[in-house]
Design a protein around this motif. Structure first.
Motif, PDB file in Angstrom:
ATOM      1  N   ALA A   1       0.836  -1.204   0.000  1.00 26.00           N
ATOM      2  CA  ALA A   1       0.000   0.000   0.000  1.00 26.00           C
ATOM      3  C   ALA A   1       0.869   1.253   0.000  1.00 26.00           C
ATOM      4  O   ALA A   1       0.566   2.229  -0.693  1.00 26.00           O
ATOM      5  CB  ALA A   1      -0.943  -0.001   1.203  1.00 26.00           C
ATOM      6  N   ILE A   2       1.964   1.229   0.768  1.00 21.46           N
ATOM      7  CA  ILE A   2       2.895   2.369   0.790  1.00 21.46           C
ATOM      8  C   ILE A   2       3.537   2.544  -0.581  1.00 21.46           C
ATOM      9  O   ILE A   2       3.623   3.662  -1.108  1.00 21.46           O
ATOM     10  CB  ILE A   2       3.971   2.178   1.879  1.00 21.46           C
ATOM     11  N   ALA A   3       3.972   1.435  -1.178  1.00 21.57           N
ATOM     12  CA  ALA A   3       4.598   1.504  -2.505  1.00 21.57           C
ATOM     13  C   ALA A   3       3.614   2.025  -3.545  1.00 21.57           C
ATOM     14  O   ALA A   3       3.970   2.848  -4.389  1.00 21.57           O
ATOM     15  CB  ALA A   3       5.120   0.127  -2.909  1.00 21.57           C
ATOM     16  N   ASP A   4       2.371   1.559  -3.482  1.00 26.00           N
ATOM     17  CA  ASP A   4       1.349   2.033  -4.423  1.00 26.00           C
ATOM     18  C   ASP A   4       1.087   3.523  -4.246  1.00 26.00           C
ATOM     19  O   ASP A   4       0.893   4.253  -5.220  1.00 26.00           O
ATOM     20  CB  ASP A   4       0.044   1.246  -4.248  1.00 26.00           C
ATOM     21  N   ALA A   5       1.097   3.998  -2.999  1.00 24.54           N
ATOM     22  CA  ALA A   5       0.853   5.418  -2.733  1.00 24.54           C
ATOM     23  C   ALA A   5       1.996   6.280  -3.270  1.00 24.54           C
ATOM     24  O   ALA A   5       1.778   7.423  -3.673  1.00 24.54           O
ATOM     25  CB  ALA A   5       0.679   5.652  -1.239  1.00 24.54           C
ATOM     26  N   ARG A   6       3.193   5.734  -3.273  1.00 18.22           N
ATOM     27  CA  ARG A   6       4.360   6.485  -3.735  1.00 18.22           C
ATOM     28  C   ARG A   6       4.594   6.356  -5.244  1.00 18.22           C
ATOM     29  O   ARG A   6       5.478   7.016  -5.784  1.00 18.22           O
ATOM     30  CB  ARG A   6       5.604   6.009  -2.995  1.00 18.22           C
ATOM     31  N   LYS A   7       3.822   5.532  -5.875  1.00 18.53           N
ATOM     32  CA  LYS A   7       3.966   5.307  -7.312  1.00 18.53           C
ATOM     33  C   LYS A   7       3.822   6.632  -8.059  1.00 18.53           C
ATOM     34  O   LYS A   7       2.911   7.412  -7.806  1.00 18.53           O
ATOM     35  CB  LYS A   7       2.882   4.331  -7.769  1.00 18.53           C
ATOM     36  N   GLY A   8       4.744   6.897  -8.973  1.00 18.44           N
ATOM     37  CA  GLY A   8       4.676   8.116  -9.747  1.00 18.44           C
ATOM     38  C   GLY A   8       5.436   9.280  -9.144  1.00 18.44           C
ATOM     39  O   GLY A   8       5.592  10.313  -9.773  1.00 18.44           O
ATOM     40  N   GLN A   9       5.894   9.133  -7.901  1.00 19.62           N
ATOM     41  CA  GLN A   9       6.683  10.193  -7.288  1.00 19.62           C
ATOM     42  C   GLN A   9       8.096  10.209  -7.873  1.00 19.62           C
ATOM     43  O   GLN A   9       8.565   9.224  -8.453  1.00 19.62           O
ATOM     44  CB  GLN A   9       6.769   9.997  -5.769  1.00 19.62           C
ATOM     45  N   ARG A  10       8.760  11.314  -7.709  1.00 18.98           N
ATOM     46  CA  ARG A  10      10.114  11.468  -8.216  1.00 18.98           C
ATOM     47  C   ARG A  10      11.049  10.507  -7.476  1.00 18.98           C
ATOM     48  O   ARG A  10      11.004  10.376  -6.257  1.00 18.98           O
ATOM     49  CB  ARG A  10      10.575  12.908  -8.001  1.00 18.98           C
ATOM     50  N   VAL A  11      11.909   9.836  -8.239  1.00 18.58           N
ATOM     51  CA  VAL A  11      12.869   8.887  -7.662  1.00 18.58           C
ATOM     52  C   VAL A  11      14.174   9.637  -7.377  1.00 18.58           C
ATOM     53  O   VAL A  11      14.664  10.380  -8.210  1.00 18.58           O
ATOM     54  CB  VAL A  11      13.153   7.723  -8.652  1.00 18.58           C
ATOM     55  N   VAL A  12      14.689   9.444  -6.175  1.00 17.43           N
ATOM     56  CA  VAL A  12      15.955  10.071  -5.780  1.00 17.43           C
ATOM     57  C   VAL A  12      16.986   8.952  -5.647  1.00 17.43           C
ATOM     58  O   VAL A  12      16.835   8.065  -4.811  1.00 17.43           O
ATOM     59  CB  VAL A  12      15.825  10.838  -4.451  1.00 17.43           C
ATOM     60  N   LYS A  13      17.999   9.005  -6.476  1.00 18.97           N
ATOM     61  CA  LYS A  13      19.046   7.982  -6.406  1.00 18.97           C
ATOM     62  C   LYS A  13      20.130   8.439  -5.441  1.00 18.97           C
ATOM     63  O   LYS A  13      20.539   9.588  -5.454  1.00 18.97           O
ATOM     64  CB  LYS A  13      19.639   7.739  -7.793  1.00 18.97           C
ATOM     65  N   VAL A  14      20.581   7.500  -4.604  1.00 19.95           N
ATOM     66  CA  VAL A  14      21.647   7.779  -3.652  1.00 19.95           C
ATOM     67  C   VAL A  14      22.665   6.662  -3.712  1.00 19.95           C
ATOM     68  O   VAL A  14      22.340   5.540  -4.118  1.00 19.95           O
ATOM     69  CB  VAL A  14      21.123   7.938  -2.205  1.00 19.95           C
ATOM     70  N   LYS A  15      23.863   6.956  -3.282  1.00 24.57           N
ATOM     71  CA  LYS A  15      24.909   5.951  -3.181  1.00 24.57           C
ATOM     72  C   LYS A  15      24.999   5.474  -1.737  1.00 24.57           C
ATOM     73  O   LYS A  15      24.755   6.258  -0.811  1.00 24.57           O
ATOM     74  CB  LYS A  15      26.254   6.521  -3.636  1.00 24.57           C
ATOM     75  N   LEU A  16      25.317   4.233  -1.562  1.00 29.50           N
ATOM     76  CA  LEU A  16      25.417   3.675  -0.216  1.00 29.50           C
ATOM     77  C   LEU A  16      26.431   4.448   0.619  1.00 29.50           C
ATOM     78  O   LEU A  16      26.211   4.706   1.805  1.00 29.50           O
ATOM     79  CB  LEU A  16      25.803   2.192  -0.285  1.00 29.50           C
ATOM     80  N   ALA A  17      27.509   4.882  -0.001  1.00 31.41           N
ATOM     81  CA  ALA A  17      28.544   5.624   0.721  1.00 31.41           C
ATOM     82  C   ALA A  17      28.034   6.974   1.214  1.00 31.41           C
ATOM     83  O   ALA A  17      28.538   7.525   2.185  1.00 31.41           O
ATOM     84  CB  ALA A  17      29.756   5.832  -0.170  1.00 31.41           C
ATOM     85  N   ASP A  18      27.004   7.526   0.558  1.00 31.45           N
ATOM     86  CA  ASP A  18      26.443   8.823   0.947  1.00 31.45           C
ATOM     87  C   ASP A  18      25.548   8.724   2.183  1.00 31.45           C
ATOM     88  O   ASP A  18      25.244   9.733   2.806  1.00 31.45           O
ATOM     89  CB  ASP A  18      25.638   9.432  -0.198  1.00 31.45           C
ATOM     90  N   LEU A  19      25.155   7.523   2.521  1.00 26.92           N
ATOM     91  CA  LEU A  19      24.279   7.364   3.682  1.00 26.92           C
ATOM     92  C   LEU A  19      25.115   7.349   4.894  1.00 26.92           C
ATOM     93  O   LEU A  19      25.193   7.553   5.882  1.00 26.92           O
ATOM     94  CB  LEU A  19      23.459   6.059   3.572  1.00 26.92           C
TER      95      LEU A  19
END
Length: 82
Positions: free
Chosen positions: A64-82
């Motif tokens: 349900a959370i994934a469906d609600a977020r469908k169509g939102q802008r995707v933000v790509k991150v690198k593991l090292a940035d976390l």
């Protein structure tokens, strides 16, 4: 009055008091409907079946959370940035 019983196995409260583990075993891994005066009072659910049910509910919530977020802008991150 008819009552919907959502289990293939039933037992009375008296049977449950006499032999709790035997009552659970009678369900062979599935819930057992516990009857009080021939009406379902509650369900005795084995731990393994309950855990599977909780996993399924969690999956439904995450979907349900994934469906609600469908169509939102995707933000790509690198593991090292976390």
């Amino acid at each position: 009055m008819a009552h919907l019983i959502l289990a293939q196995t039933t037992a009375s409260v008296s049977e449950l008091k006499k032999n709790p583990m035997g009552t659970v075993a009678a369900g062979e891994g599935f819930p057992v409907a516990i009857l009080n005066r021939n009406e379902p009072a509650f369900y005795c659910v084995p731990a393994k079946a309950y855990a599977a049910l909780m996993d399924k509910l969690e999956d439904l919530e995450l979907n349900a959370i994934a469906d609600a977020r469908k169509g939102q802008r995707v933000v790509k991150v690198k593991l090292a940035d976390l």
